[in-house]
Design a protein around this motif. Sequence first.
Motif, PDB file in Angstrom:
ATOM      1  N   ILE A 227      -8.964  25.804  -7.335  1.00  0.00           N
ATOM      2  CA  ILE A 227      -8.137  24.584  -6.404  1.00  0.00           C
ATOM      3  C   ILE A 227      -8.846  23.542  -7.193  1.00  0.00           C
ATOM      4  O   ILE A 227      -9.937  23.198  -7.083  1.00  0.00           O
TER       5      ILE A 227
ATOM      6  N   PHE B  40      -0.513  33.097   7.732  1.00  0.00           N
ATOM      7  CA  PHE B  40       0.691  32.721   6.813  1.00  0.00           C
ATOM      8  C   PHE B  40       0.180  33.553   5.522  1.00  0.00           C
ATOM      9  O   PHE B  40      -0.929  33.766   5.179  1.00  0.00           O
TER      10      PHE B  40
ATOM     11  N   GLY C 120      -6.194  18.880   7.001  1.00  0.00           N
ATOM     12  CA  GLY C 120      -6.257  18.484   5.345  1.00  0.00           C
ATOM     13  C   GLY C 120      -6.506  17.018   5.335  1.00  0.00           C
ATOM     14  O   GLY C 120      -6.741  16.398   6.101  1.00  0.00           O
ATOM     15  N   ARG C 121      -6.244  16.729   4.046  1.00  0.00           N
ATOM     16  CA  ARG C 121      -6.775  15.236   3.542  1.00  0.00           C
ATOM     17  C   ARG C 121      -6.442  14.213   4.347  1.00  0.00           C
ATOM     18  O   ARG C 121      -6.893  12.946   4.310  1.00  0.00           O
TER      19      ARG C 121
ATOM     20  N   GLN D 236      -0.898  20.518   8.946  1.00  0.00           N
ATOM     21  CA  GLN D 236      -1.437  19.627   9.923  1.00  0.00           C
ATOM     22  C   GLN D 236      -3.047  19.572   9.904  1.00  0.00           C
ATOM     23  O   GLN D 236      -3.476  18.726  10.198  1.00  0.00           O
TER      24      GLN D 236
ATOM     25  N   PHE E  71     -12.863  22.806  -1.409  1.00  0.00           N
ATOM     26  CA  PHE E  71     -11.983  23.569  -0.761  1.00  0.00           C
ATOM     27  C   PHE E  71     -12.082  24.781  -0.738  1.00  0.00           C
ATOM     28  O   PHE E  71     -12.381  25.558   0.371  1.00  0.00           O
TER      29      PHE E  71
HETATM   30  O1  1CP Z   1      -2.834  23.056   8.026  1.00  0.00           O
HETATM   31  C1  1CP Z   1      -2.230  23.914   7.158  1.00  0.00           C
HETATM   32  O2  1CP Z   1      -1.106  23.802   6.890  1.00  0.00           O
HETATM   33  C2  1CP Z   1      -3.340  25.123   6.585  1.00  0.00           C
HETATM   34  C3  1CP Z   1      -3.322  24.701   5.178  1.00  0.00           C
HETATM   35  C4  1CP Z   1      -2.725  24.977   3.929  1.00  0.00           C
HETATM   36  C5  1CP Z   1      -1.645  25.776   3.906  1.00  0.00           C
HETATM   37  C6  1CP Z   1      -0.341  26.166   4.665  1.00  0.00           C
HETATM   38  C7  1CP Z   1      -3.089  24.670   2.590  1.00  0.00           C
HETATM   39  C8  1CP Z   1      -4.399  24.139   2.490  1.00  0.00           C
HETATM   40  N1  1CP Z   1      -2.522  25.260   1.765  1.00  0.00           N
HETATM   41  C9  1CP Z   1      -1.245  25.701   2.359  1.00  0.00           C
HETATM   42  C10 1CP Z   1      -0.291  26.414   1.775  1.00  0.00           C
HETATM   43  C11 1CP Z   1       0.179  26.036   0.459  1.00  0.00           C
HETATM   44  N2  1CP Z   1      -0.543  25.947  -0.727  1.00  0.00           N
HETATM   45  C12 1CP Z   1       1.603  25.849  -0.243  1.00  0.00           C
HETATM   46  C13 1CP Z   1       2.804  26.270   0.650  1.00  0.00           C
HETATM   47  C14 1CP Z   1       3.182  25.004   1.508  1.00  0.00           C
HETATM   48  C15 1CP Z   1       3.565  24.106   0.950  1.00  0.00           C
HETATM   49  O3  1CP Z   1       4.540  23.913   0.249  1.00  0.00           O
HETATM   50  O4  1CP Z   1       2.928  22.840   1.220  1.00  0.00           O
HETATM   51  C16 1CP Z   1       1.420  25.660  -1.543  1.00  0.00           C
HETATM   52  C17 1CP Z   1       2.702  25.533  -2.421  1.00  0.00           C
HETATM   53  C18 1CP Z   1       0.085  25.303  -1.795  1.00  0.00           C
HETATM   54  C19 1CP Z   1      -0.311  25.292  -3.156  1.00  0.00           C
HETATM   55  C20 1CP Z   1      -1.252  24.172  -3.290  1.00  0.00           C
HETATM   56  N3  1CP Z   1      -2.628  24.201  -2.761  1.00  0.00           N
HETATM   57  C21 1CP Z   1      -1.052  22.886  -3.437  1.00  0.00           C
HETATM   58  C22 1CP Z   1       0.163  22.279  -4.084  1.00  0.00           C
HETATM   59  C23 1CP Z   1       0.212  22.233  -5.474  1.00  0.00           C
HETATM   60  C24 1CP Z   1       1.838  21.897  -5.899  1.00  0.00           C
HETATM   61  O5  1CP Z   1       1.930  22.703  -6.780  1.00  0.00           O
HETATM   62  O6  1CP Z   1       2.336  20.959  -5.505  1.00  0.00           O
HETATM   63  C25 1CP Z   1      -2.347  22.395  -3.269  1.00  0.00           C
HETATM   64  C26 1CP Z   1      -2.600  20.827  -3.457  1.00  0.00           C
HETATM   65  C27 1CP Z   1      -3.266  23.233  -2.830  1.00  0.00           C
HETATM   66  C28 1CP Z   1      -4.641  23.161  -2.388  1.00  0.00           C
HETATM   67  C29 1CP Z   1      -4.740  22.655  -1.124  1.00  0.00           C
HETATM   68  N4  1CP Z   1      -4.524  23.776  -0.177  1.00  0.00           N
HETATM   69  C30 1CP Z   1      -4.712  23.364   1.190  1.00  0.00           C
HETATM   70  C31 1CP Z   1      -5.017  22.035   0.989  1.00  0.00           C
HETATM   71  C32 1CP Z   1      -5.732  21.275   2.383  1.00  0.00           C
HETATM   72  C33 1CP Z   1      -5.375  21.697  -0.380  1.00  0.00           C
HETATM   73  C34 1CP Z   1      -5.991  20.387  -0.817  1.00  0.00           C
HETATM   74  C35 1CP Z   1      -7.363  20.633  -1.301  1.00  0.00           C
HETATM   75  C36 1CP Z   1      -8.434  19.808  -1.086  1.00  0.00           C
HETATM   76  O7  1CP Z   1      -8.899  19.647  -0.032  1.00  0.00           O
HETATM   77  O8  1CP Z   1      -8.855  19.058  -2.052  1.00  0.00           O
END
Ligand code: 1CP
Length: 342
Positions: free
Chosen positions: A87, A139, A27-28, A25, A42
Amino acid sequence: MSEHRFIKACRREETDCTPVWFMRQAGRYLHEYMAVRADHSFLEISRSPELTKEVTLQPLRAFDLDAAIIFADIMTPFEGIDIDFDIEAGAGPVITEPVQTLADLERMKPFDASKVDFLFEAIGQVVAELDGQAPLIGFAGAPFTLACYLIQGRSSREFGKARHIMYTQPELWDGVMTRLSSMVVEYLERQVQAGVAAVQVFDSWVGLLSPYDYKTKVAPYMKGIFDALAGTGVPRIHFGTGTTGLLELMRDAGADVIGLDWRISLDEGWRRVGYDRAVQGNLDPVLLLSDMETVKTQMQRILDEAAGRPGHIFNLGHGIIRTTPREHVAELAKAVHEASKR
Ligand code: 1CP
């Protein structure tokens, strides 16, 4: 906090309406998040308690949500075991030196919580500012999903290298999973001490596994984690995607709330999990890109499947997509509350 409808639903107590929050909820898709990101990476945000507090609270200010989730990544605790990562824009997490041999295991140090003090400090600040208005969810990634990145080195559709090691090198797999499990337990215990009111374990990629492999190579570690966390007294949420073949095994791992994705209907998923557990889900996040009439029809369908039974937390089946219109998120949160009034 125990009087809040999100916590009550986790415990399957009656609530005035169905609680709702959304994975990812923060994020971007939020312009206010992008405004912070314009000046900070990040990792800068997640290492700063003040910035973490700000982006954690942004969705709570904008929408009618029943819980906040601390802003961090599943990679964050790797700082506490000396595993270096970054990241990358577009790619997500990248592990500088992936763990692929028994010798590499030695590089995974016992978890030193002081190296992620910034996170516990941020939790304290968020809880103070929320001042009882909403519970904060802590988490961690689950060991399987963390091992996928740790071994593979970066994101992948299949995580073939990680699964190959799981199949062929039991000693290495057990070493990785054991170390990650104790990291997860201590990291989440510390989050509870810092003030979170519930914890969610994200096993995002566990749907890659057959029930046999889940049962033999993952479930014992999950059970160990949820057993250890029972002592914290806060609700434990177990989330995965693609888990239609795994739901009974996930239930047996022992969490209080089981996350369901959209590939199974909520009523069938809940029946298989058992009515002695709460469930969370399960709108397809892609639906939020549709017109609101379509979204609300499917929201109502999910509420109908939950049938007013205590213990349903409305959520998406996976995280909010970056191109989601914020008005849709606002409208859906409100609509869930209105349509589910008891
Ligand atoms: O608001 C929220 O939910 C809190 C923020 C949050 C959470 C719960 C972030 C911030 N990451 C996560 C968990 C997370 N990260 C998971 C488990 C949930 C899911 O499956 O969505 C996973 C697999 C990740 C790994 C990750 N980190 C990815 C996915 C990569 C892939 O393999 O598909 C990415 C893009 C990130 C970076 C990231 N984490 C969070 C944000 C906002 C971002 C993007 C960073 C940015 O602003 O550029």
